[in-house]
Motif scaffolding. Structure first.
Motif, short mmCIF file in Angstrom:
data_model
loop_
_atom_site.label_atom_id
_atom_site.label_comp_id
_atom_site.label_asym_id
_atom_site.label_seq_id
_atom_site.Cartn_x
_atom_site.Cartn_y
_atom_site.Cartn_z
N SER A 107 46.47 48.53 38.76
CA SER A 107 47.51 49.25 39.26
C SER A 107 47.15 49.64 40.49
N GLY A 108 48.22 50.15 41.27
CA GLY A 108 48.12 50.71 42.39
C GLY A 108 48.98 49.93 43.62
N GLY A 109 49.37 48.71 43.21
CA GLY A 109 50.15 48.24 44.23
C GLY A 109 51.30 49.00 44.76
N GLY A 110 52.03 48.07 45.68
CA GLY A 110 53.17 48.94 46.38
C GLY A 110 53.61 48.26 47.57
N SER A 111 54.50 48.78 48.41
CA SER A 111 54.91 48.32 49.52
C SER A 111 54.49 49.44 50.73
N VAL A 112 53.87 48.72 51.89
CA VAL A 112 53.46 49.44 52.79
C VAL A 112 53.47 48.94 54.10
N GLN A 113 53.55 49.52 55.43
CA GLN A 113 53.78 48.92 56.54
C GLN A 113 52.35 48.46 56.97
N PRO A 114 52.70 47.41 58.04
CA PRO A 114 51.27 46.90 58.62
C PRO A 114 50.55 47.98 59.08
N GLY A 115 49.30 47.70 58.95
CA GLY A 115 48.27 48.85 59.36
C GLY A 115 48.18 49.72 58.44
N GLY A 116 48.83 49.83 57.19
CA GLY A 116 48.61 50.90 56.21
C GLY A 116 47.52 50.79 55.17
N SER A 117 47.34 51.39 54.51
CA SER A 117 46.32 51.24 53.37
C SER A 117 46.68 51.36 51.96
N LEU A 118 46.23 50.70 51.01
CA LEU A 118 46.33 50.93 49.51
C LEU A 118 45.06 50.80 48.77
N ARG A 119 45.08 51.17 47.61
CA ARG A 119 43.91 51.18 46.72
C ARG A 119 44.38 50.61 45.33
N LEU A 120 43.77 49.39 44.97
CA LEU A 120 44.17 48.85 43.81
C LEU A 120 43.17 49.50 42.69
N SER A 121 43.38 49.55 41.50
CA SER A 121 42.38 49.82 40.25
C SER A 121 42.51 48.74 39.59
N CYS A 122 41.54 48.69 38.67
CA CYS A 122 41.37 47.65 37.68
C CYS A 122 40.46 48.17 36.44
N ALA A 123 41.04 48.24 35.13
CA ALA A 123 40.72 48.95 34.35
C ALA A 123 40.32 48.14 33.04
N ALA A 124 39.02 48.01 32.88
CA ALA A 124 38.84 46.85 31.45
C ALA A 124 38.58 47.72 30.35
N SER A 125 39.15 47.52 29.11
CA SER A 125 39.10 48.15 28.10
C SER A 125 38.89 47.26 26.90
N GLY A 126 38.42 47.68 25.75
CA GLY A 126 38.31 46.82 24.44
C GLY A 126 37.02 46.73 23.83
N SER A 127 36.67 45.71 23.20
CA SER A 127 35.33 45.53 22.80
C SER A 127 34.68 44.59 23.32
N PHE A 128 33.39 44.95 24.07
CA PHE A 128 32.54 44.15 24.79
C PHE A 128 31.26 44.57 24.96
N ALA A 129 30.52 43.56 25.08
CA ALA A 129 29.03 43.95 25.30
C ALA A 129 28.49 44.09 26.45
N SER A 130 28.79 43.60 27.61
CA SER A 130 28.65 43.71 28.82
C SER A 130 29.71 43.02 29.94
N ILE A 131 29.81 43.76 31.22
CA ILE A 131 30.63 43.06 32.12
C ILE A 131 29.52 42.52 33.24
N SER A 132 29.78 41.16 33.51
CA SER A 132 28.89 40.37 34.54
C SER A 132 29.53 40.56 35.62
N ALA A 133 30.92 40.54 36.00
CA ALA A 133 31.45 40.75 37.42
C ALA A 133 32.86 41.21 37.23
N MET A 134 33.30 41.97 38.24
CA MET A 134 34.67 42.27 38.42
C MET A 134 35.17 41.65 39.81
N ILE A 135 36.36 40.77 39.72
CA ILE A 135 36.78 40.07 40.89
C ILE A 135 38.03 40.31 41.09
N TRP A 136 38.41 40.39 42.45
CA TRP A 136 40.02 40.49 42.76
C TRP A 136 40.44 39.18 43.62
#
Length: 121
Positions: A7-36
């Motif tokens: 989540s967090g995408g959108g439109s922005v002018q050059p020079g602007g800022s955005l923050r994206l989020s990535c949420a992991a859910s469900g059944s898992f034992a461990s997360i080794s890495a999170m990559i964009w």
């Protein structure tokens, strides 16, 4: 199964800022890495920023000094802070979670559906 939602995408002018989020859910034992990753029309998907379970990070040369990846371990959420955005940053941004659903089993890649980032004046 691991579910990944960006989540967090959108439109922005050059020079602007955005923050994206990535949420992991469900059944898992461990997360080794999170990559964009990102993919612009007509281009191959490319890695943008990665964070390993120990906190180590890696960035594409094109975003070094402008983008920053972070993670909230308690929430199984990764963030991508994007500053000084350029038109060439326009792409669909995907989150890739590398996780084990069972301890002792190999890690697998799980992907979100992507979120659009458009940088334009």
């Amino acid at each position: 199964q691991v579910h990944v939602v960006e989540s967090g995408g959108g439109s922005v002018q050059p020079g602007g800022s955005l923050r994206l989020s990535c949420a992991a859910s469900g059944s898992f034992a461990s997360i080794s890495a999170m990559i964009w990753h990102r993919q612009a029309p007509g281009n191959q998907r490319e890695m943008v920023a990665a964070m390993a379970s120990g906190g180590g990070t890696n960035y594409a040369d094109s975003v070094k000094g402008r983008f920053s990846i972070s993670r909230d371990y308690a929430k199984n959420t990764a963030y991508l802070q994007m500053n000084s955005l350029k038109p060439e940053d326009t792409a669909v941004y995907y989150c890739n979670v590398v996780a084990r659903t069972v301890l002792g089993r190999p890690s697998r890649d799980y992907w979100g559906q992507g979120t659009q980032v458009t940088v334009s004046s």
